[in-house]
Structures are given as C-alpha cells and as structure tokens.
Write an enzyme that holds these catalytic residues in place. Structure first.
Site, PDB file in Angstrom:
ATOM      1  N   GLY A  39     -10.405 -12.615   0.376  1.00  0.00           N
ATOM      2  CA  GLY A  39      -9.258 -12.791  -0.509  1.00  0.00           C
ATOM      3  C   GLY A  39      -8.024 -13.365   0.012  1.00  0.00           C
ATOM      4  N   LYS A  96      -4.177   3.304   1.925  1.00  0.00           N
ATOM      5  CA  LYS A  96      -4.949   3.488   0.654  1.00  0.00           C
ATOM      6  C   LYS A  96      -5.261   4.790   0.415  1.00  0.00           C
ATOM      7  CE  LYS A  96      -6.617  -1.144  -0.210  1.00  0.00           C
ATOM      8  NZ  LYS A  96      -7.782  -1.751  -0.563  1.00  0.00           N
TER       9      LYS A  96
END
Lengths: 565, 565
Positions: A279, A524
């Site tokens: 990413g 998360k």
C-alpha cells in the site's frame, strides 16, 4: 539464498548484531570522533562539500553537514555491504519474495519500469499486466478529462473524489498537491478519515451529477473506506435520484472483483494491482489514478520515469555515490550510534507540505518493527520517528527545539531552485532561509560570538552576563539538503523513489521486514468488538464490559452517556 | 522572590537537579516498577479508571493507561511541589515578570479573564485595555460580517485572508478550522509561508474588491509576513486600480503603530496587544481577529470562557485532580525517567487536524531549551518532540511503529462524544477505533494469544512458528484519553488552555524559561546575510563566499546556477 549475508551468518551463529565487527567498528569510531565539530572539519577541508555531495539529473544531494569523516562513511558503507545490501536490492529487483512473512515479491520498481525489461514473479513476466493497467488508466482518465465519460444525467465530471486511507490516500494526495501547477483536469479531492466530517467537508458544494468517486481499497473491505464509500453512494443516489447512477459515478482501485461488482461499480471501471505492491509503495500503480485525472497521463509517465531513474541509480551507482544508500546509512549512524530518536523532513516548498505525512507512513510503517529476520526481538533501535512541516513555517514553530533543545534531530532540507510562482523576491528569501538554517544548525554561535552580539546591541554588562548562556547555540547539528532543479513530475518521482530505497536499505541493515505491517492488525480486531458494544450502549442496552480493563470500559460508558445526552 | 523553591535552593547550592531527593526518589521508583505491566495493574484494581481519571465540565481526562501506580503519582506531584509549581503559577497569574530573560510578565490568562478581576502589571490593571481591544475587535468584525464595512468599490467583504506566521498563524488557523461548524461569517483563509505559492494559492479565485487582509505581526517587521503583505498590497492595488484602497482592505494586528501607518493601513484598523502576550499564546488576543470574523464575537467569547474555566481549574484544583498538572508530570515521567523522546497527539476529529502542528509550536518553542534558570546547561532531557496526525488516518500510517517499533511513544487520544456531522455510523466507528487503539497499545497480544489466533486461521504449524513473533504485541504502551462532550468554542478553549498549562508546568519542573525563544534568532541573522549574497549571485555578480563553509557556499552557488538556467 535470500538474506545470507556475512552479518546474517554471524547473527545466526549467535553473535548479537551490535557485536558484529562492522557494528563494533562504528561504535568505537563514534567514541573517537564524537568530540569533532563540523565547523572545524569544514575549516580544515575546503573540499568537504565536493567530497560529500552527489548530483544527479535534476537533484543535488548535499550531506556534508553531517557529523562524519571519510572514515565514518567507509565504515557505514562497509556495514551496508556486510548486511547484504547489494544482494538484497538485486533480489528485490528480480522479484524474489523478500517480503518473507507474507511470502510476496516487492515490485514497486516494476510499476515504473520504463525500460520494459521483463520482471519475473514465479517465472511470469509482470510487465504486460502492468502496462495493460496503465493503458486502461490512461483511457479512463482521458475520458474523464475530455468530457467523453459523462455522468448519469449526461453532464461531464467536474470533480473527482478519491476515497481511500493510508497507502490509498497519502501518496496520491501528496503527489496531487505537489503537482498542483500541472493540474489541467477536473478538481481532485480526498476523503480518508472515517470521521464523517472528512466526507461532509469534501463534498460540500459539489453537484452529485458532476462528481465521480474513486474507491481505493485493495481488499475492498477497509472499514474507513467502505464506510465513506457507502455514504458517497447514498449522497450520489439521493442527489441524482437514481440507484443505477453508481455505475457511471464510481471507479474502484482494488483486487476484489466480486465485492466491487456487488457495490454496483462497473467492472470496466475497476483497476487492479497485485499482491507484490505494498500500500505505501502503490502511488505508481492504479492507486495513482486520481493523479492521472489531475495532471494527465503523459505527466504521470514523467513521474514514473523519475522513479525509474532513481531505481537505476540505486541499483547501479557505487555505494559511495548512491543517494538513497547515503541517506540510509546516515540515518543508521544517528539512530544507532549517535542516539537520535527522530528525523525531521523539512520541505521548503508549500506544494510539498504533505511530504512529511506521506513519509511518516512510508518510513514508520516500513521500519517501525522490532522482530528481525530470524524472528528474534532486536535489542537496537530501528525506524525513527519521522516528522516535519513546510519551511519557513517550521522556523516559527519548532526550530527552537532543533537549535537549542536537548534532543538531537537530524534534518532533511528539501528545496527547489526554480519556483512555479516567481513573485517578487519570495523565492530568494525562501531558499536563503533554507540554506541559512542548515548553516546555523551546523555552525552554532559561541559564547564569544553571542557576547559580542549583545555588546553591539549596547546592553549593560550585568544583563549581558545574564542573557549570554541563552544566546549560545551549540551548533554541530546535522542536516542533509536536497536541492531539486524544479518541482516537476519527474523530479518528484525521483525524490519519492529515493526515500523508498532509503527505507529499504535501512530495513536491510536493521534486519527487519520493511514490507509487512502486522502492527496494524490488533487495533482493527479490538475496534470491531468495541464497535459492537458501543452501538448497543448507544441504543441504551445493558452491556457486559467485563472483558475490558476499567479504562476501556469507562471510556465506552462515558462516550455513550455523553453522546446520548 | 521568584523561583526560590526547595529545588532551586538545592541546585544553587550545587546539587544537580537530577540528584535532588524528589528526582532520585522517582529514578529509584522507576527501577522498582519498570517491570509492571498495565494489564496486570488493571486486573488487580477494578477502580483504576475511577482513581486515575478527572472529569470537569465538558471534558473527561483518563490517564489510567499509564505506567504508574499511586506511589508514582505521589512522587511526581511531590516533584511538582518541590519545584515550586504552585508559587510559579501564582506568580504568573499576578503579573510577575516570570519571563525573566526578557523581563516580561506572562499574561495570556488576562486575555481570557472573564471574571474581570484586576490583573496588575507594574501596578497597573491591564483589564481595561484588554477589554477595550476586545470591544474594538467586536465592532470591526461585526462590520465585516454584516457588510457595513465595505471595500473600496463599495462591495462587502467576502473573504478575509490572514497573513502571519508562527504564533500569528498556527493558533488562529487551527481554531478557525476546528470551529468550522460555527462559521457564519466571510470565508477566512491563511497565508504564512514566504514561499509565494502559499500566497498565490490562497488568493486564487478571489476578487480583490471583496477581499480584506489581516496582517499579523507584533513588530510589523517579520520577514515572511511583510513580504506576503507587500505582495497582497500589490495584488489589491492592481486589482482595484487604486492605491488608496489599502485603507479599506487591510487591518493590522501589531504593536508598531508607525510601521502600520507607513504601510497605508488605517490606524482605526490596527488592533494591538502587549509585550506580556507571547506569540504562541496569543490566539486569545487581537491575533484571534480572523476567528472572530469567522464565527462572530459571542462565539469567540465562549472560547475565552473555556480558557478561563481551565485557568481557574489549574489555579484552584488540588494537584492530584489538576488536569494540566497531571498531563505535565506524566510527560516528565516518560521524558526523564522512562526514556521517551517524543509524544504523539492524536485527535480523532478531522476538524482538529491542525492541533498537532499548533501544539508543536506551543510545546517545542516553549520547552525546547537547554539552559536553566541559573544560566547553566542542563544535563537532563527537556521538551520532547511532539507530533501527530488525525485519527483514524494515523492508524493507517505510523501506528505500526507505536505498536511494534523499538521506541516508546506516549500518546494523547482526543475525541468528542458528539459529532457535528452525525452521518450513519461514522462517529461510532471513529470513537470505537480511538478507544480500541488505546486498549490495544495497553493490553498488547501475548505469544499465546497470537498463536491461538493463527491456529484459528488454520495455518500449518511451520508457518505459525515462523509468523508468531511478528504477531506479538508487547503492549504496556501508555496513553491519555481526552474525551470532549462536543467540539465547541468553549471546550476548545478549555483544551488549548490545558495544554498551555501543561507546558508551563513542565517548564517549571525543567527550570527553563518557557516564554522566550532565542533559538529562532541565529537563523534569521544568517538568512539576512545569505539573502543579500544570493540576490547578487542571481544577478550574475561575482560574490565572495569565503565567510561560509563550503556546503553553504556550494548550495548558494548551485541554487543560483540552477535558478538562472
């Protein structure tokens, strides 16, 4: 075999990395030279700038204002070699799975491989796919830019809103802002934060019928991005009154074809990338689509060319003339031998204002690790805290600490010889400040100089004595200066790629995997559980929070109580 | 007498500060408790959250996720007392010249003194002047807002551009952005950088006839600000074709009446402040004028009230329930005993995105010092590197390093219970993430937990063993959480003032002057000389650069050569 350097073998045989010969040599060397002052080294060697600077096409890298001698540099480069840097760089370039925890190749260099030489992953050349996606990006962006792609009501697209976070946001946003003088396409805006404020403010004043959203998420499951995408879809459908409008007002940058189709996005408007693109290294891929919309494909190709030029430099230049390698070993020098905890990036160009935020991810997510290649907890420092703001603003904010604080902060000054906005003497002043700051940090001001200055101001002797210590600058504070000819797609590509390879080199020396990011995971997982409990609290339910510590439980209850008031 | 605390006396008698009893007690205490895990302390004490949190009007401060015990806190507060904190705070409040190097009082508290109780400086009450300027700000801003102040061509003002840098920029910019939901006046933009790009992009699309500039510079000589102001004046005069337009299109925030008049600004539109207002503490003064234009005077008064409420709390609450004191001593704990070099500020609110940049100046320019009250070089750490970005963005950028890097980064999480943009479940997700991050940092994930997780995913044993170390989170990473009811002028004022007093408290403990900024000076002096040489180089003159080191000279020549190409 991957990672089988001289130091790998020593460490595996039981020698702590910091006890290996190159590390010990550097530690001993530091003890010997720690008293050296840069001002004296400059005075003693008129060739120091020539010796310690490298010029390549469009970019000058001056690293002479560092606390190093020729010997330091030799020892640092010996460390890089003993760490297996040349072999690791070659392994990356040839598509080996150097991201070993995820068993993936690391091929952002292939994305900008303008030579088009084959790059093999598991025996298959990836270049045809890379080029095919670039061609699809070109066509799509061109259709948006020339108005041939129309919205659902027949209007052309006036604004493109990119929805993505982290690697799907910081790169395109930084590049789009940096290349603002080249914008000739629709306006491009960015939404990243799950805070609704980010979305609401980004679409303020926009006409849904003239707006296109790019949803950038590799997995198409990223919580923030999918939450914003859902709100964008509602906003669009409410605005144009037609659910089928989604197909003409959304594009996806993703690898998850099924989820993209389920969302309602035309598969023709999906642009893919690959598991060998991390990413934070993905602006060169389909993730760069918003950039292409803003500046057009030929300019985007120049960005790729700039990156490619730096790749060749990194792979081919000898270590002692190799800009990213020099940046990297200087960082290792300060982090592991001199004791710096942070590194400041100071772009003296307002268009580069987001470069520090971009590099925070690139650097800290890559090398903010503490487990080495052999799965062992390291006992030395790895990636530093990276931070900064645009100059000259920073001078009026935090430079006080860099000059006179108790913490060593090596700095990268970045400026451009030519400005896109040549107004009066602004640019001369800007660059005079940049150069003067690096000089001031290096030379400092002695007690004698400060005293003379105070006497010149006519202060009485008593007050001079009182003030004097506060006006002394110790100096000897290190910095690099990167001078670009001009901020163009090409030089920007070169600059970004230089930092990428700096980060890679440091990861090799620290023996960490710069390409995974397990540290993002736990938060998360806990957020998913917390959200469920929070929603029930907000609904007024009784919720058992005994699985949490009292702080987490207390904050959840306080939030729900205050929110419901 | 100023600064005559127990520790002052010991240090003056020859004991190094870090060898005084309160410092030694803390150092010894750290050695005893450094092995304690927060997760165990929470498990052993269900009241930990209640014990280590403070709620005041509109704000909850949770500091229970820190590596402290009751004893730690007692020792830290004893250090604050022995440092003379209560006396120093009282001295500040009563107008004593606690900025001793500049022989000035430090009275930002007077600017928001809603009690209107007299505050004496050299025997004179400053409140009438403070109130008079506030009243003039109210009238001027109201005339801009209601359209009764017209531009030179008779049009009302649609955009106000604030020109200022450092303290004349970061505060008003951050506050204006934070209070965006309250904007009901003209648009307000900001120019700070001497880079012409900043000015050019800020006035893009504006009509000079409808634009008013606020030039904010105490001395009216700040290089960046006066350069931008001169460009603004040219842009205005060129745009409306009339030099006399300056009077109706410029206001000044300054103390230099003569320079303001010479510039062409109507003295009626000059708003003054005083030498007892430091730039980085000046948003509450005339420097706040752009905020008043944006949100109106009554809302600005609420901001002042919020600051005043925090002042009363700081001056009156016992140390163990005193939010800024607790923030401060925790910072000292990590900086001086636990070994942290930086501190992250993480606002989980997009409107607060510039809070870290603002606090960088407030904190690092205040406490980035290394000379103590007695003019001696300190041998302990003072102000940390302060940095951060808005959450959840940061989670996808640098949180990897905070969770799994080798450096300890204490964090401040800041969130709001209610959102100004209550869209779908965005806000619940935002706050769930914030709370879950502080939980994850604290609890971590053990080897056993990580292994169970990997097995649940069905990974083969070999791969589990290989991955396992990378999935362990050590945890025990500290954070504070500040939960505001809602982001309003009042809570924002409270929040800013809390950080101001935190900084003050730390300065007292570190024995530095938090209110001067000598470190800004040398760079300015060198830049003036450098600019002169640079301009001659750009003109093609031969310039003797022998007074500079070869790097500075080399950069100057390279710049001039590239710029002239």
């Amino acid at each position: 075999m991957l990672f089988d350097s001289e130091l790998d073998r020593l460490v595996r045989a039981g020698t702590p990395l910091t006890e290996t010969p190159p590390w010990r040599a550097l530690a001993g060397h530091w003890r010997r030279i720690c008293g050296l002052e840069m001002r004296d080294m400059f005075a003693g060697d008129p060739a120091r700038f020539r010796r310690f600077s490298v010029a390549i096409d469009g970019l000058l890298f001056d690293y002479s204002k560092n606390r190093i001698t020729e010997e330091t540099l030799g020892l640092l480069l010996a460390l890089a070699e003993a760490s297996g840097l040349p072999e690791a760089a070659a392994a990356m370039a040839s598509g080996e799975a150097i991201n070993w925890t995820e068993r993936r190749a690391v091929l952002h260099m292939a994305l900008r491989n303008r030579s088009n030489r084959p790059v093999l992953v598991n025996g298959r050349d990836v270049m045809p796919e890379v080029n095919a996606v670039l061609e699809r990006m070109r066509r799509f962006a061109t259709a948006i830019r020339d108005g041939s792609h129309r919205g659902a009501t027949g209007l052309p697209i006036r604004t493109v809103v990119n929805i993505g976070i982290g690697g799907s946001h910081l790169g395109p946003e930084m590049i789009t802002q940096a290349l603002r003088p080249f914008h000739d396409g629709p306006e491009v805006r960015f939404v990243s934060n799950v805070d609704a404020t980010d979305f609401v403010e980004a679409v303020r004043g926009l006409n849904p019928a003239e707006t296109l959203f790019i949803v950038a998420s590799k997995t198409f499951t990223t919580q923030e991005t999918m939450t914003n995408a859902a709100s964008a879809r509602r906003w669009l459908v409410d605005g144009v009154g037609d659910a089928s409008a989604v197909a003409r007002h959304f594009a996806a940058l993703s690898t998850n074809r099924e989820a993209v189709a389920t969302f309602g996005i035309d598969p023709e408007n999906m642009f893919e990338f690959w598991d060998w693109v991390g990413g934070r290294y993905s602006s060169w891929s389909a993730i760069g689509l918003p950039v292409v919309v803003a500046i057009g494909f030929p300019r985007f190709e120049e960005l790729l060319e700039g990156g490619h030029a730096m790749d060749r430099h990194f792979l081919e230049a000898p270590l002692e003339r190799n800009i990213p390698v020099l940046m990297a070993v200087l960082g290792v020098w300060y982090a592991n031998f001199v004791g710096a905890a942070s590194h400041a990036v100071l772009p003296y160009d307002q268009y580069l204002a987001r470069l520090p935020a971009y590099l925070q991810q690139a650097d800290m997510e890559s090398n903010g690790k503490s487990v080495d290649r052999d799965g062992r907890r390291v006992d030395y420092s790895t990636g530093p805290i990276l931070w900064g703001e645009a100059g000259t603003n920073g001078q009026h904010a935090f430079f006080q600490l860099i000059h006179q604080g108790t913490r060593l902060v090596p700095c990268d000054f970045i400026g451009c010889a030519r400005s896109h906005n040549p107004l009066a003497d602004h640019h001369a002043k800007l660059i005079a400040n940049m150069i003067a700051q690096s000089e001031a940090l290096m030379v400092g001001r002695t007690r004698g100089e400060a005293g003379a200055e105070l006497e010149r101001r006519g202060l009485p002797a008593g007050q001079v004595a009182e003030l004097l210590p506060h006006l002394v600058f110790e100096g000897n504070r290190p910095s690099n200066t990167i001078l670009l000819d001009e901020l163009t797609p090409r030089t920007l590509g070169t600059l970004i790629a230089a930092y990428e390879h700096k980060i890679f080199t440091q990861g090799v020396i620290w023996r960490v995997n710069s390409f995974d990011q397990w540290g993002v995971e736990l938060g998360k997982m806990l957020a998913a559980r917390t959200l469920d409990e929070e929603l029930r609290l907000l609904a007024g339910d009784e919720v058992d929070l005994a699985g949490h510590d009292s702080s987490t439980a207390g904050l959840l209850r306080a939030f729900a109580e205050k929110a419901r008031r």
